[in-house]
Enzyme design. Structure first.
Site, short mmCIF file in Angstrom:
data_model
loop_
_atom_site.label_atom_id
_atom_site.label_comp_id
_atom_site.label_asym_id
_atom_site.label_seq_id
_atom_site.Cartn_x
_atom_site.Cartn_y
_atom_site.Cartn_z
N SER A 62 0.83 -1.22 0.00
CA SER A 62 0.00 0.00 0.00
C SER A 62 0.86 1.26 0.00
CB SER A 62 -0.90 0.02 1.24
OG SER A 62 -1.63 -1.17 1.35
N1 SAH Z 1 -0.48 -5.31 4.02
C1 SAH Z 1 0.19 -5.57 2.77
C2 SAH Z 1 -0.67 -5.20 1.59
C3 SAH Z 1 -0.90 -6.42 0.82
S1 SAH Z 1 -2.06 -6.36 -0.50
C4 SAH Z 1 1.55 -4.89 2.74
O1 SAH Z 1 1.87 -4.13 3.64
O2 SAH Z 1 2.31 -5.16 1.81
C5 SAH Z 1 -3.31 -7.45 0.14
C6 SAH Z 1 -2.92 -8.87 0.42
O3 SAH Z 1 -4.11 -9.52 0.86
C7 SAH Z 1 -2.41 -9.68 -0.78
O4 SAH Z 1 -1.16 -10.21 -0.49
C8 SAH Z 1 -3.47 -10.76 -0.94
O5 SAH Z 1 -2.95 -12.02 -1.37
C9 SAH Z 1 -4.04 -10.87 0.46
N2 SAH Z 1 -5.38 -11.46 0.55
C10 SAH Z 1 -6.45 -11.30 -0.27
N3 SAH Z 1 -7.49 -12.04 0.16
C11 SAH Z 1 -7.08 -12.70 1.27
C12 SAH Z 1 -7.69 -13.64 2.16
N4 SAH Z 1 -8.94 -14.07 1.99
N5 SAH Z 1 -6.96 -14.12 3.19
C13 SAH Z 1 -5.67 -13.71 3.39
N6 SAH Z 1 -5.03 -12.84 2.58
C14 SAH Z 1 -5.73 -12.33 1.53
#
Ligand code: SAH
Length: 214
Positions: A62
């Site tokens: 993000s």
């Molecule tokens: N907090 C992260 C942002 C990651 S983007 C950072 O600081 O880099 C969102 C993430 O959510 C992705 O890696 C995606 O694979 C994950 N995601 C999406 N749906 C999900 C679910 N049902 N359970 C766990 N992770 C999930």
């Protein structure tokens, strides 16, 4: 001192403080965590720019301001038990870990979970645990949580997660919606849930299930 310290200082000053984030603790954590360690090495140069970056598997780390905004909304005092859904790069997890007691972070994409786990433990973030799983289920065995933070957007309020909130002031910060998303904060007092809308946002969708990588 690292090569990126001045870029990080500028990020905190112009992207975060200037936009109204005032919590000294949040600003300190954003200054402390080396964001360039959490992006793919070829993107390290761009790590402090005012935007999200691709981290592979169609996912993103993000924008720094959004990480700070969500962290400030969590009102951490240092002792909280935190659940993050969507580990991705591990960056948000690292920021939360500086300000809370422990962080459990659930990721559904195995290669991302493994890489984030290595980045975090290799850089001294010892109060974090990465769990491969479907975040829609939360972590019932570890509940209740003082803070639950989602960094992927569910189309509707994830009821199972609300139930895992501490019932005396536990708070959940999440983007909610599909095409049009709103960042919201829900605070729980027993069976009462108080909703505040914080901002319009764009997050990757929260997808159910865990894909097979074997
Ligand atoms: N907090 C992260 C942002 C990651 S983007 C950072 O600081 O880099 C969102 C993430 O959510 C992705 O890696 C995606 O694979 C994950 N995601 C999406 N749906 C999900 C679910 N049902 N359970 C766990 N992770 C999930």
């Amino acid at each position: 001192m690292d090569l990126y310290e001045s870029k990080r200082k500028q990020m905190v000053e112009y992207q975060i403080k200037a936009r109204g984030i005032s919590s000294e603790k949040v600003l300190e954590a954003m200054m402390k965590v080396k964001r360039h360690l959490f992006v793919p090495p070829e993107k390290a140069l761009y790590a402090y720019e005012d935007r999200p970056l691709a981290i592979g598997h169609e996912q993103t780390i993000s924008q720094p301001y959004i990480v700070a905004l969500m962290t400030e909304a969590a009102s951490l005092t240092g002792s909280e038990k935190v659940l993050e859904i969507g580990t991705g790069s591990g960056y948000q997890c690292a920021v939360l870990s500086c300000l809370s007691g422990s962080v459990y972070s659930v990721e559904r994409i195995k290669p991302l979970a493994v890489r984030a786990g290595n980045t975090l433990s290799g850089n001294g973030f010892m109060n974090c645990e990465i769990i491969l799983g479907d975040g829609y289920n939360g972590l019932p065995d570890q509940a209740p949580f003082d803070v639950i933070m989602l960094t992927a957007s569910p189309p509707a309020m994830p009821e199972k997660l609300l139930k895992q909130l501490n019932d005396d002031g536990g708070r959940m910060i999440l983007p909610l919606g599909t095409v049009s998303q709103t960042l919201i904060k829900v605070t729980r007092y027993r069976s009462r849930f108080i909703r505040e809308d914080l901002a319009g946002v764009i997050f990757v969708p929260m997808v159910p299930g865990v894909p097979d990588y074997t």
